[in-house]
Design a protein around this motif. Structure first.
Motif, mmCIF file in Angstrom:
data_model
loop_
_atom_site.group_PDB
_atom_site.id
_atom_site.type_symbol
_atom_site.label_atom_id
_atom_site.label_comp_id
_atom_site.label_asym_id
_atom_site.label_seq_id
_atom_site.Cartn_x
_atom_site.Cartn_y
_atom_site.Cartn_z
ATOM 1 N N GLN A 153 0.823 -1.208 0.000
ATOM 2 C CA GLN A 153 0.000 0.000 0.000
ATOM 3 C C GLN A 153 0.862 1.265 0.000
ATOM 4 O OE1 GLN A 153 -3.131 0.201 -0.629
ATOM 5 N NE2 GLN A 153 -3.248 2.401 -0.388
ATOM 6 N N TYR B 164 -1.042 9.162 11.860
ATOM 7 C CA TYR B 164 -0.312 8.817 10.646
ATOM 8 C C TYR B 164 -0.257 10.025 9.727
ATOM 9 C CZ TYR B 164 -1.625 4.237 12.431
ATOM 10 O OH TYR B 164 -1.812 3.150 13.242
ATOM 11 N N TYR C 59 -1.665 -2.803 6.999
ATOM 12 C CA TYR C 59 -2.688 -2.065 6.261
ATOM 13 C C TYR C 59 -3.898 -2.973 6.200
ATOM 14 C CZ TYR C 59 -5.047 0.678 2.718
ATOM 15 O OH TYR C 59 -5.968 1.451 2.053
ATOM 16 N N THR C 60 -5.034 -2.468 6.685
ATOM 17 C CA THR C 60 -6.240 -3.289 6.719
ATOM 18 C C THR C 60 -7.307 -2.706 5.812
ATOM 19 O OG1 THR C 60 -7.135 -2.084 8.619
ATOM 20 C CG2 THR C 60 -5.805 -4.029 9.085
ATOM 21 N N GLU C 61 -8.051 -3.595 5.190
ATOM 22 C CA GLU C 61 -9.189 -3.201 4.361
ATOM 23 C C GLU C 61 -10.425 -3.862 4.942
ATOM 24 O OE1 GLU C 61 -8.512 -3.853 0.185
ATOM 25 O OE2 GLU C 61 -6.433 -3.217 0.356
ATOM 26 N N GLY D 211 -13.807 0.879 6.009
ATOM 27 C CA GLY D 211 -12.730 1.687 5.447
ATOM 28 C C GLY D 211 -11.393 0.966 5.497
ATOM 29 N N SER D 212 -10.425 1.593 4.881
ATOM 30 C CA SER D 212 -9.066 1.053 4.837
ATOM 31 C C SER D 212 -8.143 1.987 5.588
ATOM 32 C CB SER D 212 -8.604 0.936 3.387
ATOM 33 O OG SER D 212 -9.491 0.142 2.649
ATOM 34 N N GLN D 213 -7.125 1.405 6.234
ATOM 35 C CA GLN D 213 -6.234 2.256 7.017
ATOM 36 C C GLN D 213 -4.931 1.538 7.357
ATOM 37 O OE1 GLN D 213 -7.888 3.091 10.872
ATOM 38 N NE2 GLN D 213 -8.559 0.996 11.183
ATOM 39 N N PHE D 214 -3.902 2.340 7.608
ATOM 40 C CA PHE D 214 -2.693 1.807 8.215
ATOM 41 C C PHE D 214 -3.014 1.625 9.688
ATOM 42 C CE2 PHE D 214 -0.922 3.880 4.489
ATOM 43 C CZ PHE D 214 -0.109 2.864 3.996
ATOM 44 N N LYS D 215 -2.386 0.616 10.286
ATOM 45 C CA LYS D 215 -2.748 0.275 11.653
ATOM 46 C C LYS D 215 -1.552 -0.328 12.380
ATOM 47 C CE LYS D 215 -6.901 -1.813 13.527
ATOM 48 N NZ LYS D 215 -8.036 -2.661 13.218
#
Length: 137
Positions: free
Chosen positions: A45, A76, A115-117, A121-125
C-alpha cells in the motif's frame, strides 16, 4: 543431555524482521534494538501510494500518544525523508519507509505496521503491540 528450549522461545529467537533500521537504531533498557515490523500489505500500500501520488522520497510517519484509560492513539502522516528530526528512527522494508520518533517507538516497539481493508474503510494500523495494556483499573 541439554535442556530443550520450548518452541515459542526458539521461534522468537530466530525470528528475523524483513524491516531494517536505516538510521538511529535505538536500544531499550536491556540493550536490545527497538524494532517494528512493516507487513507485506503495508509495504504494498505504501509503495502504491508513493507511486500514485509521486511521493517517492516520503515516508509514513507514526506518532503515538499514550491516552491513559483509552490506550494508545496512533497518528499517521506522510513526511519527506530529507526532513527527518534528530530523534527520528527510519525503518524500511522493500522500499517502503516508516518514520517513528524515539519516544513513540518506545511505546510500540515489537509491533507490526499493517494495512487493513474492512467494510468501514481502509487504514494503516499498529497491530500486535506488546506495550499496549487493555482497560483501566
Amino acid at each position: 543431555m541439554g535442556i530443550k528450549t520450548p518452541l515459542i522461545n526458539s521461534f522468537w529467537l530466530t525470528r528475523s524482521f524483513a524491516t531494517t533500521v536505516v538510521n538511529n537504531p535505538p536500544k531499550d533498557g536491556q540493550g536490545n534494538e527497538m524494532k517494528i515490523e512493516i507487513t507485506d500489505r503495508a509495504v504494498k500500500q505504501l509503495l502504491s501510494l508513493m507511486a500514485r501520488d509521486k511521493h517517492d522520497n516520503e515516508a509514513l510517519r507514526i506518532t503515538v500518544d499514550s491516552g491513559g484509560c483509552h490506550g494508545f492513539q496512533y497518528f499517521y502522516d506522510l513526511t519527506p525523508v530529507n526532513a527527518l528530526k534528530e530523534d527520528d528512527v527510519l525503518f524500511e522494508n522493500n522500499g517502503a519507509k516508516v518514520v517513528i520518533d524515539s519516544l513513540s517507538l518506545g511505546l510500540i516497539k515489537g509491533s507490526k505496521i499493517d494495512y487493513t481493508e474492512e467494510l468501514i474503510g481502509s487504514q494503516f494500523k499498529v497491530v500486535d503491540n506488546p506495550q499496549a495494556a487493555t482497560g483501566c483499573g
